[in-house]
Design a protein around this motif. Sequence first.
Motif, PDB file in Angstrom:
ATOM      1  N   PHE A  79       9.623  20.995  10.556  1.00  0.00           N
ATOM      2  CA  PHE A  79       8.520  21.363  11.436  1.00  0.00           C
ATOM      3  C   PHE A  79       7.145  21.263  10.770  1.00  0.00           C
ATOM      4  O   PHE A  79       6.136  21.567  11.398  1.00  0.00           O
ATOM      5  N   LEU A  80       7.084  20.850   9.487  1.00  0.00           N
ATOM      6  CA  LEU A  80       5.800  20.791   8.787  1.00  0.00           C
ATOM      7  C   LEU A  80       5.441  19.408   8.249  1.00  0.00           C
ATOM      8  O   LEU A  80       4.364  18.893   8.524  1.00  0.00           O
ATOM      9  N   VAL A  81       6.334  18.830   7.434  1.00  0.00           N
ATOM     10  CA  VAL A  81       5.976  17.564   6.786  1.00  0.00           C
ATOM     11  C   VAL A  81       7.224  16.765   6.412  1.00  0.00           C
ATOM     12  O   VAL A  81       8.274  17.328   6.094  1.00  0.00           O
ATOM     13  N   ILE A  82       7.073  15.452   6.478  1.00  0.00           N
ATOM     14  CA  ILE A  82       8.072  14.510   5.972  1.00  0.00           C
ATOM     15  C   ILE A  82       7.319  13.562   5.045  1.00  0.00           C
ATOM     16  O   ILE A  82       6.332  12.953   5.456  1.00  0.00           O
ATOM     17  N   GLU A  83       7.773  13.458   3.800  1.00  0.00           N
ATOM     18  CA  GLU A  83       7.185  12.500   2.863  1.00  0.00           C
ATOM     19  C   GLU A  83       8.248  11.469   2.514  1.00  0.00           C
ATOM     20  O   GLU A  83       9.441  11.786   2.455  1.00  0.00           O
ATOM     21  N   TYR A  84       7.808  10.229   2.267  1.00  0.00           N
ATOM     22  CA  TYR A  84       8.769   9.158   2.039  1.00  0.00           C
ATOM     23  C   TYR A  84       8.229   8.122   1.070  1.00  0.00           C
ATOM     24  O   TYR A  84       7.035   8.030   0.833  1.00  0.00           O
ATOM     25  N   GLN A  85       9.184   7.357   0.534  1.00  0.00           N
ATOM     26  CA  GLN A  85       8.853   6.197  -0.287  1.00  0.00           C
ATOM     27  C   GLN A  85       9.625   5.014   0.283  1.00  0.00           C
ATOM     28  O   GLN A  85      10.844   5.079   0.458  1.00  0.00           O
ATOM     29  N   LEU A  86       8.900   3.948   0.585  1.00  0.00           N
ATOM     30  CA  LEU A  86       9.519   2.751   1.134  1.00  0.00           C
ATOM     31  C   LEU A  86      10.184   1.934   0.033  1.00  0.00           C
ATOM     32  O   LEU A  86       9.919   2.154  -1.156  1.00  0.00           O
ATOM     33  N   VAL A  87      11.031   0.985   0.400  1.00  0.00           N
ATOM     34  CA  VAL A  87      11.753   0.181  -0.591  1.00  0.00           C
ATOM     35  C   VAL A  87      10.812  -0.619  -1.484  1.00  0.00           C
ATOM     36  O   VAL A  87      11.176  -0.968  -2.606  1.00  0.00           O
ATOM     37  N   ASP A  88       9.589  -0.898  -1.024  1.00  0.00           N
ATOM     38  CA  ASP A  88       8.616  -1.613  -1.867  1.00  0.00           C
ATOM     39  C   ASP A  88       7.727  -0.648  -2.669  1.00  0.00           C
ATOM     40  O   ASP A  88       6.700  -1.044  -3.212  1.00  0.00           O
ATOM     41  N   ASN A  89       8.125   0.620  -2.717  1.00  0.00           N
ATOM     42  CA  ASN A  89       7.474   1.688  -3.485  1.00  0.00           C
ATOM     43  C   ASN A  89       6.190   2.244  -2.875  1.00  0.00           C
ATOM     44  O   ASN A  89       5.564   3.118  -3.463  1.00  0.00           O
ATOM     45  N   ARG A  90       5.786   1.767  -1.709  1.00  0.00           N
ATOM     46  CA  ARG A  90       4.650   2.405  -1.041  1.00  0.00           C
ATOM     47  C   ARG A  90       5.089   3.780  -0.546  1.00  0.00           C
ATOM     48  O   ARG A  90       6.260   4.014  -0.280  1.00  0.00           O
ATOM     49  N   THR A  91       4.137   4.692  -0.426  1.00  0.00           N
ATOM     50  CA  THR A  91       4.456   6.052  -0.002  1.00  0.00           C
ATOM     51  C   THR A  91       3.713   6.412   1.276  1.00  0.00           C
ATOM     52  O   THR A  91       2.733   5.762   1.653  1.00  0.00           O
ATOM     53  N   GLY A  92       4.195   7.469   1.913  1.00  0.00           N
ATOM     54  CA  GLY A  92       3.547   7.961   3.110  1.00  0.00           C
ATOM     55  C   GLY A  92       4.020   9.355   3.458  1.00  0.00           C
ATOM     56  O   GLY A  92       4.950   9.890   2.833  1.00  0.00           O
ATOM     57  N   SER A  93       3.359   9.937   4.447  1.00  0.00           N
ATOM     58  CA  SER A  93       3.756  11.262   4.915  1.00  0.00           C
ATOM     59  C   SER A  93       3.434  11.398   6.395  1.00  0.00           C
ATOM     60  O   SER A  93       2.547  10.722   6.925  1.00  0.00           O
ATOM     61  N   VAL A  94       4.185  12.272   7.036  1.00  0.00           N
ATOM     62  CA  VAL A  94       3.934  12.635   8.429  1.00  0.00           C
ATOM     63  C   VAL A  94       3.813  14.150   8.457  1.00  0.00           C
ATOM     64  O   VAL A  94       4.725  14.863   8.041  1.00  0.00           O
ATOM     65  N   GLN A  95       2.661  14.614   8.919  1.00  0.00           N
ATOM     66  CA  GLN A  95       2.405  16.051   8.994  1.00  0.00           C
ATOM     67  C   GLN A  95       2.451  16.488  10.449  1.00  0.00           C
ATOM     68  O   GLN A  95       1.970  15.777  11.337  1.00  0.00           O
ATOM     69  N   PHE A  96       3.040  17.659  10.673  1.00  0.00           N
ATOM     70  CA  PHE A  96       3.165  18.225  12.010  1.00  0.00           C
ATOM     71  C   PHE A  96       2.422  19.557  12.021  1.00  0.00           C
ATOM     72  O   PHE A  96       2.795  20.468  11.283  1.00  0.00           O
ATOM     73  N   GLU A  97       1.388  19.664  12.839  1.00  0.00           N
ATOM     74  CA  GLU A  97       0.613  20.899  12.935  1.00  0.00           C
ATOM     75  C   GLU A  97       0.861  21.513  14.306  1.00  0.00           C
ATOM     76  O   GLU A  97       0.316  21.047  15.313  1.00  0.00           O
ATOM     77  N   SER A  98       1.700  22.544  14.338  1.00  0.00           N
ATOM     78  CA  SER A  98       2.048  23.201  15.595  1.00  0.00           C
ATOM     79  C   SER A  98       0.914  24.113  16.041  1.00  0.00           C
ATOM     80  O   SER A  98       0.417  24.921  15.261  1.00  0.00           O
ATOM     81  N   GLN A  99       0.522  23.955  17.308  1.00  0.00           N
ATOM     82  CA  GLN A  99      -0.522  24.799  17.897  1.00  0.00           C
ATOM     83  C   GLN A  99      -0.036  25.279  19.259  1.00  0.00           C
ATOM     84  O   GLN A  99      -0.540  24.857  20.297  1.00  0.00           O
TER      85      GLN A  99
END
Length: 134
Positions: free
Chosen positions: A75-95
């Motif tokens: 319910f807060l965050v998902i962080e990831y690393q892709l197979v080519d080593n790039r990174t990212g995140s998805v943040q969820f802000e519940s209101q």
Amino acid sequence: MITVQTSVNAKIEKVWEFWTTPKHIQRWNNPTDDWHTPAVENDVKAGGKFKYTIATKDGTISFDYEGIYTKVDKFLVIEYQLVDNRTGSVQFESQGDKVIIIEIFEPEKAHPASEQKEFCQGVIDNFKKYAEAN
């Protein structure tokens, strides 16, 4: 880094389920009606792998979006690393009855960052449309 975001009129529990469940991902994970996601594998936990096959419906373009989750805080965050080593995140802000979703990721070098942002904004906008209609 590229940032895209949307505001979804739904509770966090529904948003999380629709964002992480393969049967739902297949229905929203495309930027326009010309694209689809015919296959999804998704093990949403730290160390879990994901793989989405994304393709144009006419078959001219197809690619796998895959990697490993490095952090999952439900319910807060998902962080990831892709197979080519790039990174990212998805943040969820519940209101309350609304959730702000913010995705931040490293662009790849083969395509202009503006195209990648437009593609991903289309996907996240399609998620909003799907989540609010179902």
